[in-house]
Motif scaffolding. Structure first.
Motif, PDB file in Angstrom:
ATOM      1  N   SER A 149       0.836  -1.205   0.000  1.00  0.00           N
ATOM      2  CA  SER A 149       0.000   0.000   0.000  1.00  0.00           C
ATOM      3  C   SER A 149       0.870   1.254   0.000  1.00  0.00           C
ATOM      4  CB  SER A 149      -0.909   0.008   1.232  1.00  0.00           C
ATOM      5  OG  SER A 149      -1.756  -1.132   1.240  1.00  0.00           O
ATOM      6  N   GLY A 150       0.293   2.346  -0.477  1.00  0.00           N
ATOM      7  CA  GLY A 150       1.008   3.624  -0.466  1.00  0.00           C
ATOM      8  C   GLY A 150       1.954   3.814  -1.619  1.00  0.00           C
ATOM      9  N   ASN A 151       1.877   2.954  -2.635  1.00  0.00           N
ATOM     10  CA  ASN A 151       2.691   3.081  -3.849  1.00  0.00           C
ATOM     11  C   ASN A 151       4.195   3.153  -3.558  1.00  0.00           C
ATOM     12  OD1 ASN A 151       0.042   5.136  -4.429  1.00  0.00           O
ATOM     13  ND2 ASN A 151       0.346   3.389  -5.783  1.00  0.00           N
ATOM     14  N   PRO A 152       4.764   2.128  -2.911  1.00  0.00           N
ATOM     15  CA  PRO A 152       6.208   2.102  -2.675  1.00  0.00           C
ATOM     16  C   PRO A 152       6.974   1.800  -3.951  1.00  0.00           C
ATOM     17  CG  PRO A 152       5.253   0.034  -2.004  1.00  0.00           C
ATOM     18  CD  PRO A 152       4.093   0.916  -2.389  1.00  0.00           C
ATOM     19  N   VAL A 153       8.280   2.044  -3.921  1.00  0.00           N
ATOM     20  CA  VAL A 153       9.165   1.648  -5.019  1.00  0.00           C
ATOM     21  C   VAL A 153       9.674   0.233  -4.730  1.00  0.00           C
ATOM     22  CG1 VAL A 153      11.379   2.098  -6.163  1.00  0.00           C
ATOM     23  CG2 VAL A 153       9.835   3.993  -5.620  1.00  0.00           C
ATOM     24  N   LEU A 154       9.622  -0.625  -5.728  1.00  0.00           N
ATOM     25  CA  LEU A 154      10.070  -2.005  -5.579  1.00  0.00           C
ATOM     26  C   LEU A 154      11.201  -2.287  -6.561  1.00  0.00           C
ATOM     27  CD1 LEU A 154       9.760  -4.898  -4.462  1.00  0.00           C
ATOM     28  CD2 LEU A 154       8.059  -5.303  -6.262  1.00  0.00           C
ATOM     29  N   ALA A 155      12.339  -2.733  -6.029  1.00  0.00           N
ATOM     30  CA  ALA A 155      13.465  -3.169  -6.860  1.00  0.00           C
ATOM     31  C   ALA A 155      13.544  -4.686  -6.807  1.00  0.00           C
ATOM     32  CB  ALA A 155      14.772  -2.558  -6.364  1.00  0.00           C
ATOM     33  N   ILE A 156      13.726  -5.321  -7.958  1.00  0.00           N
ATOM     34  CA  ILE A 156      13.770  -6.773  -8.036  1.00  0.00           C
ATOM     35  C   ILE A 156      15.079  -7.203  -8.686  1.00  0.00           C
ATOM     36  CG2 ILE A 156      12.591  -8.867  -8.794  1.00  0.00           C
ATOM     37  CD1 ILE A 156      10.223  -6.716  -9.360  1.00  0.00           C
ATOM     38  N   LYS A 157      15.820  -8.005  -7.977  1.00  0.00           N
ATOM     39  CA  LYS A 157      17.034  -8.621  -8.522  1.00  0.00           C
ATOM     40  C   LYS A 157      16.662  -9.996  -9.052  1.00  0.00           C
ATOM     41  CE  LYS A 157      21.635  -8.931  -8.894  1.00  0.00           C
ATOM     42  NZ  LYS A 157      22.418  -8.010  -9.754  1.00  0.00           N
ATOM     43  N   LYS A 158      16.853 -10.203 -10.335  1.00  0.00           N
ATOM     44  CA  LYS A 158      16.570 -11.480 -10.993  1.00  0.00           C
ATOM     45  C   LYS A 158      15.085 -11.787 -11.057  1.00  0.00           C
ATOM     46  CE  LYS A 158      21.067 -13.479 -10.238  1.00  0.00           C
ATOM     47  NZ  LYS A 158      21.886 -14.552  -9.636  1.00  0.00           N
ATOM     48  N   ALA A 159      14.353 -10.925 -11.717  1.00  0.00           N
ATOM     49  CA  ALA A 159      12.967 -11.222 -12.064  1.00  0.00           C
ATOM     50  C   ALA A 159      12.976 -12.053 -13.349  1.00  0.00           C
ATOM     51  CB  ALA A 159      12.181  -9.930 -12.271  1.00  0.00           C
ATOM     52  N   LYS A 160      12.079 -13.024 -13.428  1.00  0.00           N
ATOM     53  CA  LYS A 160      12.016 -13.869 -14.618  1.00  0.00           C
ATOM     54  C   LYS A 160      11.049 -13.265 -15.631  1.00  0.00           C
ATOM     55  CE  LYS A 160      10.921 -18.516 -16.283  1.00  0.00           C
ATOM     56  NZ  LYS A 160      10.394 -19.855 -15.940  1.00  0.00           N
ATOM     57  N   ILE A 161      11.503 -13.173 -16.872  1.00  0.00           N
ATOM     58  CA  ILE A 161      10.675 -12.651 -17.958  1.00  0.00           C
ATOM     59  C   ILE A 161       9.895 -13.812 -18.574  1.00  0.00           C
ATOM     60  CG2 ILE A 161      10.660 -11.449 -20.177  1.00  0.00           C
ATOM     61  CD1 ILE A 161      13.359 -10.213 -19.352  1.00  0.00           C
ATOM     62  N   SER A 162       8.581 -13.719 -18.564  1.00  0.00           N
ATOM     63  CA  SER A 162       7.732 -14.774 -19.118  1.00  0.00           C
ATOM     64  C   SER A 162       6.900 -14.216 -20.256  1.00  0.00           C
ATOM     65  CB  SER A 162       6.811 -15.346 -18.033  1.00  0.00           C
ATOM     66  OG  SER A 162       7.563 -15.878 -16.956  1.00  0.00           O
ATOM     67  N   GLU A 163       6.566 -15.068 -21.197  1.00  0.00           N
ATOM     68  CA  GLU A 163       5.756 -14.653 -22.345  1.00  0.00           C
ATOM     69  C   GLU A 163       4.619 -15.641 -22.514  1.00  0.00           C
ATOM     70  OE1 GLU A 163       6.460 -13.040 -26.858  1.00  0.00           O
ATOM     71  OE2 GLU A 163       7.536 -14.831 -26.264  1.00  0.00           O
ATOM     72  N   TYR A 164       3.399 -15.106 -22.482  1.00  0.00           N
ATOM     73  CA  TYR A 164       2.213 -15.924 -22.696  1.00  0.00           C
ATOM     74  C   TYR A 164       1.430 -15.330 -23.864  1.00  0.00           C
ATOM     75  CZ  TYR A 164       3.427 -17.611 -18.060  1.00  0.00           C
ATOM     76  OH  TYR A 164       4.089 -18.134 -16.994  1.00  0.00           O
ATOM     77  N   MET A 165       0.285 -15.908 -24.138  1.00  0.00           N
ATOM     78  CA  MET A 165      -0.548 -15.387 -25.225  1.00  0.00           C
ATOM     79  C   MET A 165      -0.959 -13.943 -24.953  1.00  0.00           C
ATOM     80  SD  MET A 165      -3.000 -18.643 -26.140  1.00  0.00           S
ATOM     81  CE  MET A 165      -3.840 -17.686 -27.399  1.00  0.00           C
ATOM     82  N   SER A 166      -1.064 -13.590 -23.665  1.00  0.00           N
ATOM     83  CA  SER A 166      -1.482 -12.233 -23.318  1.00  0.00           C
ATOM     84  C   SER A 166      -0.330 -11.252 -23.328  1.00  0.00           C
ATOM     85  CB  SER A 166      -2.144 -12.235 -21.938  1.00  0.00           C
ATOM     86  OG  SER A 166      -1.256 -12.756 -20.969  1.00  0.00           O
ATOM     87  N   GLY A 167       0.913 -11.718 -23.507  1.00  0.00           N
ATOM     88  CA  GLY A 167       2.038 -10.807 -23.591  1.00  0.00           C
ATOM     89  C   GLY A 167       3.089 -11.091 -22.534  1.00  0.00           C
ATOM     90  N   ILE A 168       3.913 -10.078 -22.266  1.00  0.00           N
ATOM     91  CA  ILE A 168       5.037 -10.197 -21.347  1.00  0.00           C
ATOM     92  C   ILE A 168       4.598  -9.930 -19.914  1.00  0.00           C
ATOM     93  CG2 ILE A 168       7.239  -9.142 -20.672  1.00  0.00           C
ATOM     94  CD1 ILE A 168       7.525 -10.868 -23.100  1.00  0.00           C
ATOM     95  N   SER A 169       5.122 -10.718 -18.983  1.00  0.00           N
ATOM     96  CA  SER A 169       4.938 -10.463 -17.560  1.00  0.00           C
ATOM     97  C   SER A 169       6.208 -10.883 -16.841  1.00  0.00           C
ATOM     98  CB  SER A 169       3.717 -11.208 -17.005  1.00  0.00           C
ATOM     99  OG  SER A 169       3.925 -12.604 -17.069  1.00  0.00           O
ATOM    100  N   LEU A 170       6.301 -10.535 -15.569  1.00  0.00           N
ATOM    101  CA  LEU A 170       7.456 -10.882 -14.757  1.00  0.00           C
ATOM    102  C   LEU A 170       7.032 -11.870 -13.676  1.00  0.00           C
ATOM    103  CD1 LEU A 170       9.055  -7.356 -14.228  1.00  0.00           C
ATOM    104  CD2 LEU A 170       9.764  -9.105 -15.874  1.00  0.00           C
ATOM    105  N   GLY A 171       7.969 -12.712 -13.272  1.00  0.00           N
ATOM    106  CA  GLY A 171       7.729 -13.645 -12.180  1.00  0.00           C
ATOM    107  C   GLY A 171       8.926 -13.661 -11.251  1.00  0.00           C
ATOM    108  N   THR A 172       8.794 -14.391 -10.155  1.00  0.00           N
ATOM    109  CA  THR A 172       9.892 -14.502  -9.204  1.00  0.00           C
ATOM    110  C   THR A 172      10.399 -15.935  -9.157  1.00  0.00           C
ATOM    111  OG1 THR A 172       8.265 -14.801  -7.418  1.00  0.00           O
ATOM    112  CG2 THR A 172       9.157 -12.593  -7.742  1.00  0.00           C
TER     113      THR A 172
END
Length: 258
Positions: A149-172
């Motif tokens: 909540s409160g719109n924090p900034v999130l940094a991610i080290k090593k997010a996985k890039i995934s591609e589905y029919m709906s497009g690109i998303s990130l995973g952990t």
């Protein structure tokens, strides 16, 4: 995964007795000395570290806890959200963005194992005006939702890039590291953009994102549409599909047996 004061990283592998012996000692963020390990070429199928090698430790290795060292800091190589559509699927990257909205925890059953799974979708945006879904799994998904909540900034080290029919998303991954409001220049830049007009900007979704559902918490009325907009704006005909946020009342439910 190990990191030193020069920003170098390498994976350490433990098997059988060594895993049992050292697992209780090792904690993320602590500093240790490691001795008597065996260096070998990294198996990239299981190793996402930025190193061509990895170290195997056995039960005779010597690992000792040390005092904290401020010279050892996480090194990021951030990729802009607007560049993710050109990224290679099933690779990892570092990203940073403002948490625009987030969903509830969802409970799923794995088709492969039959085990219960937990997931949560968090939506990030950055100064490029792009927005992407990040899917959290397991313990990461079940963490206290108040932190989003409160719109924090999130940094991610090593997010996985995934591609589905709906497009690109990130995973952990198990090795992904998530840090809220990290003390880095990018955080200050993003907060300045967000409070300077980014909060009201119509961001472009990179792909459809994360499987949807889960009760998205979006406080922006501007992002909502009426159901009639689907017909009026001709939505649903694009190659990757269209996505809208709707608030409504359940009129009726059709239940199919079995």
């Amino acid at each position: 995964e190990l990191l030193d004061e020069k920003g170098g990283e390498i994976a350490g592998c433990f098997f059988k007795d060594a895993a049992d012996k050292f697992f209780p000692l090792l904690e993320v963020g602590n500093v240790y000395t490691f001795s008597n390990g065996r260096l070998k070429v990294a198996n990239k199928q299981y190793n996402s570290c930025n190193s061509d090698y990895e170290i195997t430790f056995n039960s005779d290795s010597d690992i000792r806890l040390c005092d904290q060292d401020d010279a050892i800091v996480t090194v990021y190589n951030f990729r802009g959200l607007d560049t993710l559509e050109s990224a290679e699927p099933n690779t990892t990257c570092d990203v940073v963005g403002v948490v625009k909205r987030f969903g509830d925890v969802q409970e799923l059953i794995s088709k492969k194992t039959g085990n219960q799974l937990y997931k949560r979708d968090v939506f990030l945006c950055d100064a490029s005006g792009s927005e992407v879904a990040l899917t959290l799994w397991g313990d990461k998904a079940q963490e206290d939702e108040a932190q989003w909540s409160g719109n924090p900034v999130l940094a991610i080290k090593k997010a996985k890039i995934s591609e589905y029919m709906s497009g690109i998303s990130l995973g952990t991954l198990q090795t992904s590291m998530l840090t809220l409001n990290p003390e880095i220049p990018e955080k200050d830049n993003l907060m300045s953009w967000w409070h300077g007009g980014g909060a009201t900007m119509d961001t472009k979704k990179i792909g459809g994102g994360g499987g949807g559902g889960g009760g998205m918490r979006d406080t922006s009325l501007k992002s909502r549409k009426l159901v009639s907009a689907i017909k009026d704006e001709g939505l649903g005909y694009s190659e990757k599909g269209d996505y809208i946020t709707v608030k409504g009342t359940v009129d009726y439910i059709i239940r199919k047996e079995n």
